[in-house]
Design an enzyme around this catalytic site. Structure first.
Site, PDB file in Angstrom:
ATOM      1  N   PRO A 101       0.818  -1.223   0.000  1.00 10.45           N
ATOM      2  CA  PRO A 101       0.000   0.000   0.000  1.00 10.45           C
ATOM      3  C   PRO A 101       0.853   1.276   0.000  1.00 10.45           C
ATOM      4  CG  PRO A 101      -0.874  -1.568   1.570  1.00 10.45           C
ATOM      5  CD  PRO A 101       0.435  -2.137   1.085  1.00 10.45           C
ATOM      6  N   CYS A 102       0.414   2.244  -0.815  1.00 13.30           N
ATOM      7  CA  CYS A 102       1.216   3.454  -1.021  1.00 13.30           C
ATOM      8  C   CYS A 102       0.713   4.674  -0.252  1.00 13.30           C
ATOM      9  CB  CYS A 102       1.257   3.798  -2.502  1.00 13.30           C
ATOM     10  SG  CYS A 102      -0.352   4.292  -3.169  1.00 13.30           S
ATOM     11  N   GLN A 103      -0.461   4.598   0.358  1.00 10.56           N
ATOM     12  CA  GLN A 103      -1.058   5.797   0.952  1.00 10.56           C
ATOM     13  C   GLN A 103      -0.146   6.475   1.976  1.00 10.56           C
ATOM     14  OE1 GLN A 103      -2.490   2.838   0.610  1.00 10.56           O
ATOM     15  NE2 GLN A 103      -4.577   3.045  -0.131  1.00 10.56           N
ATOM     16  N   PHE A 105       3.071   6.604   1.874  1.00  7.99           N
ATOM     17  CA  PHE A 105       4.338   7.023   1.286  1.00  7.99           C
ATOM     18  C   PHE A 105       4.189   8.017   0.139  1.00  7.99           C
ATOM     19  CE2 PHE A 105       4.571   2.383   2.325  1.00  7.99           C
ATOM     20  CZ  PHE A 105       5.159   2.551   3.566  1.00  7.99           C
ATOM     21  N   SER A 106       3.069   7.996  -0.548  1.00  7.24           N
ATOM     22  CA  SER A 106       2.875   8.737  -1.791  1.00  7.24           C
ATOM     23  C   SER A 106       2.969  10.247  -1.601  1.00  7.24           C
ATOM     24  CB  SER A 106       1.504   8.390  -2.377  1.00  7.24           C
ATOM     25  OG  SER A 106       1.223   9.209  -3.478  1.00  7.24           O
TER      26      SER A 106
END
Length: 168
Positions: A101-103, A105-106
């Site tokens: 999941p990128c939330q 880090f994005s």
């Protein structure tokens, strides 16, 4: 090791997969964590014979999409939630792929990093790292492809150290 973010966009799928240099004519055994809509598996099947795919994804819609696209194409084992995977009960894996999941880090998301996500999505990387360690014990030649988004340099450095320590 360093985590590649925006650099990987410049590489084609073929260029990435050629770096793995698989020669197994009988096919490769793949584990795909946080599999989503199986984009990586879709690209893999165009370059390698997949002997078996072990996949982990908890999203109902992503799983339905996967079934529609891949049912019957090659042997598949659904591992369910990656937090529950027992690597000791699995055969040797040749390639681990993961789009965690990128939330957390994005650059267009929360950018809170590993520990600062109210839904604990950033902590998933610790489960991924543990799975990598156990798979590498079984197969020191394990190839690994982790993908994610463009992120702040300090977060990328945290992930690089964490993943690098797991890979050795």
């Amino acid at each position: 090791i360093s985590v590649i973010s925006n650099v990987i966009i410049a590489l084609t799928t073929k260029e990435i997969f050629m770096q793995f240099n698989f020669t197994e004519e009988s096919g490769i055994t793949v584990m795909s964590l946080c599999d989503g809509n199986s984009g990586i598996s879709h690209a893999l099947k165009d370059h390698y014979k997949i002997r078996h795919l072990y996949r982990s994804e908890i999203d109902t819609y992503a799983n339905a999409n996967f079934t529609y696209n891949f049912d019957g194409k090659f042997p598949i084992t659904d591992l369910g939630d990656l937090k529950q995977i027992d690597v000791n009960n699995l055969p040797t894996v040749d390639l681990l792929v993961c789009g965690f999941p990128c939330q957390s880090f994005s650059l267009s998301g929360l950018m809170g990093g590993i520990y600062n996500d109210h839904k604990d999505r950033g902590l998933i990387i610790f489960y991924v790292v543990e799975i990598i360690k156990k798979l590498k014990e079984k197969n020191p030649n394990l190839r690994i492809l982790l993908e994610n988004v463009v992120m702040k340099k300090d977060i990328m450095n945290q992930l690089s150290i964490l993943i690098g320590n797991a890979i050795g």
